[in-house]
Write an enzyme that holds these catalytic residues in place. Structure first.
Site, mmCIF file in Angstrom:
data_model
loop_
_atom_site.group_PDB
_atom_site.id
_atom_site.type_symbol
_atom_site.label_atom_id
_atom_site.label_comp_id
_atom_site.label_asym_id
_atom_site.label_seq_id
_atom_site.Cartn_x
_atom_site.Cartn_y
_atom_site.Cartn_z
ATOM 1 C CB CYS A 120 -0.972 -0.016 1.174
ATOM 2 S SG CYS A 120 -2.332 1.160 0.989
ATOM 3 C CG ASP B 7 -5.502 2.196 7.946
ATOM 4 O OD1 ASP B 7 -4.896 1.444 7.162
ATOM 5 O OD2 ASP B 7 -5.790 3.375 7.671
HETATM 6 C C1 RUB Z 1 -3.804 3.376 3.425
HETATM 7 C C2 RUB Z 1 -3.222 2.358 4.361
HETATM 8 C C3 RUB Z 1 -1.948 2.748 5.042
HETATM 9 C C4 RUB Z 1 -2.271 3.289 6.430
HETATM 10 C C5 RUB Z 1 -1.082 4.006 7.042
HETATM 11 O O1 RUB Z 1 -5.121 3.030 3.029
HETATM 12 O O2 RUB Z 1 -3.749 1.313 4.636
HETATM 13 O O3 RUB Z 1 -1.098 1.647 5.201
HETATM 14 O O4 RUB Z 1 -3.345 4.205 6.355
HETATM 15 O O5 RUB Z 1 -0.785 5.192 6.346
HETATM 16 P P1 RUB Z 1 -5.987 4.082 2.144
HETATM 17 P P2 RUB Z 1 -0.015 6.396 7.082
HETATM 18 O O6 RUB Z 1 -5.136 4.409 0.946
HETATM 19 O O7 RUB Z 1 -7.219 3.337 1.787
HETATM 20 O O8 RUB Z 1 -6.251 5.288 3.006
HETATM 21 O O9 RUB Z 1 1.297 5.846 7.548
HETATM 22 O O10 RUB Z 1 0.134 7.434 5.998
HETATM 23 O O11 RUB Z 1 -0.852 6.842 8.221
#
Ligand code: RUB
Length: 273
Positions: free
Chosen positions: A114, A183
């Protein structure tokens, strides 16, 4: 989806509250707090899974509600707190980057899933410290956040490869480290992250490859994993224009990984198991 990644979502919510504070025409404290509270409720409702969103909004609202005085003074102090919150967040990500980069060794192959802004900072920090390593990004169907990661990392001069999600098992024997974002980290010791994370964790375990998730404390919650709604998005993200009227499309976008399946969590305070 114009704002993607848990921390960016939380920061956008804080910016949203700041804008409500600035533009409020409320005359009384009660009226002002009512406006802020309903804006907070609206913002929390925009994304159900990433707990940094309700945590950030909740912390900000708590501070505002405790402020005494008339509306203009409350507004001034509330806006100053907003700035402090953003600064604290920046510092936490910097610390996570420093803690996380210690896991990367010269000539490592790191697999990521991701797009996590936190994770990108870890990899950039390792690069800044002169480490030579390669990153494999999963494309992350259906929204292809892996493309964002691959672009950011390669633009930063990091050797980057992109694979389809189903190629993870094939490449894992040659991977040294798996890193993901988070998340939510729940009180029943589960990592909630982008769909596919739990499969990758199982494959990493099978191949004895260490797996760490990067998560600010802001993403930790007292809630159990079953109390958090896993967001399901529209069918079109999967079908991309193809019509299948008799097929039920399930676009579940987050999944749950027990912490016992992974090596640890990289936080601003260190690496925790
Ligand atoms: C993004 C996702 C990321 C976490 C952490 O999902 O799963 O791994 O949100 O991101 P989406 P961060 O694209 O559906 O929002 O480290 O930027 O908080």
């Amino acid at each position: 989806m114009r704002i993607q990644g848990a921390i960016r979502i939380a920061l956008a919510a804080v910016a949203g509250l700041e804008s409500v504070i600035k533009n409020s025409k409320a005359k009384t404290r009660k009226e002002f707090l009512g406006e802020i509270e309903s804006a907070g409720k609206f913002l929390i409702g925009t994304r159900p899974t990433a707990v940094a969103l309700p945590n950030a909004v909740g912390q900000y609202l708590k501070i505002i509600k405790e402020l005494k005085g008339e509306v203009p003074e409350i507004k001034k102090i509330a806006l100053a707190f907003g700035k402090i919150f953003i600064e604290q967040n920046r510092n936490a990500i910097k610390k996570i980057a420093e803690n996380g980069e210690t896991l990367i060794k010269n000539n490592d192959t790191v697999l990521i899933h991701c797009h996590s802004s936190t994770l990108i900072e870890i990899l950039k920090e390792a690069k800044r410290r002169g480490k030579k390593f390669k990153v494999i990004c999963t494309e992350t169907r259906p929204w292809h956040q892996g493309f964002i990661s691959a672009k950011e990392l390669s633009d930063f001069g990091i050797k980057t490869e992109l694979i389809v999600d189903s190629a993870v098992m094939q490449v894992m024997p040659n991977v040294d480290l798996v890193l993901t974002g988070a998340d939510a980290i729940t009180s029943d010791k589960k990592l909630i992250n982008k769909i596919g994370t739990s499969q990758i964790a199982l494959i990493a375990k099978k191949c004895k490859v260490p797996f760490y998730a990067a998560s600010q404390k802001l993403k930790f919650t007292e809630k159990k994993s079953g109390q958090i709604k896993l967001e399901e998005r529209g069918a079109d993200e999967i079908l991309e224009g193809i019509k299948m009227p008799r097929v039920k499309i399930r676009n579940v976008v987050f999944d749950i990984t027990p912490l016992e399946e992974i090596s640890g969590i990289i936080t601003e305070f260190g690496i925790e198991k």
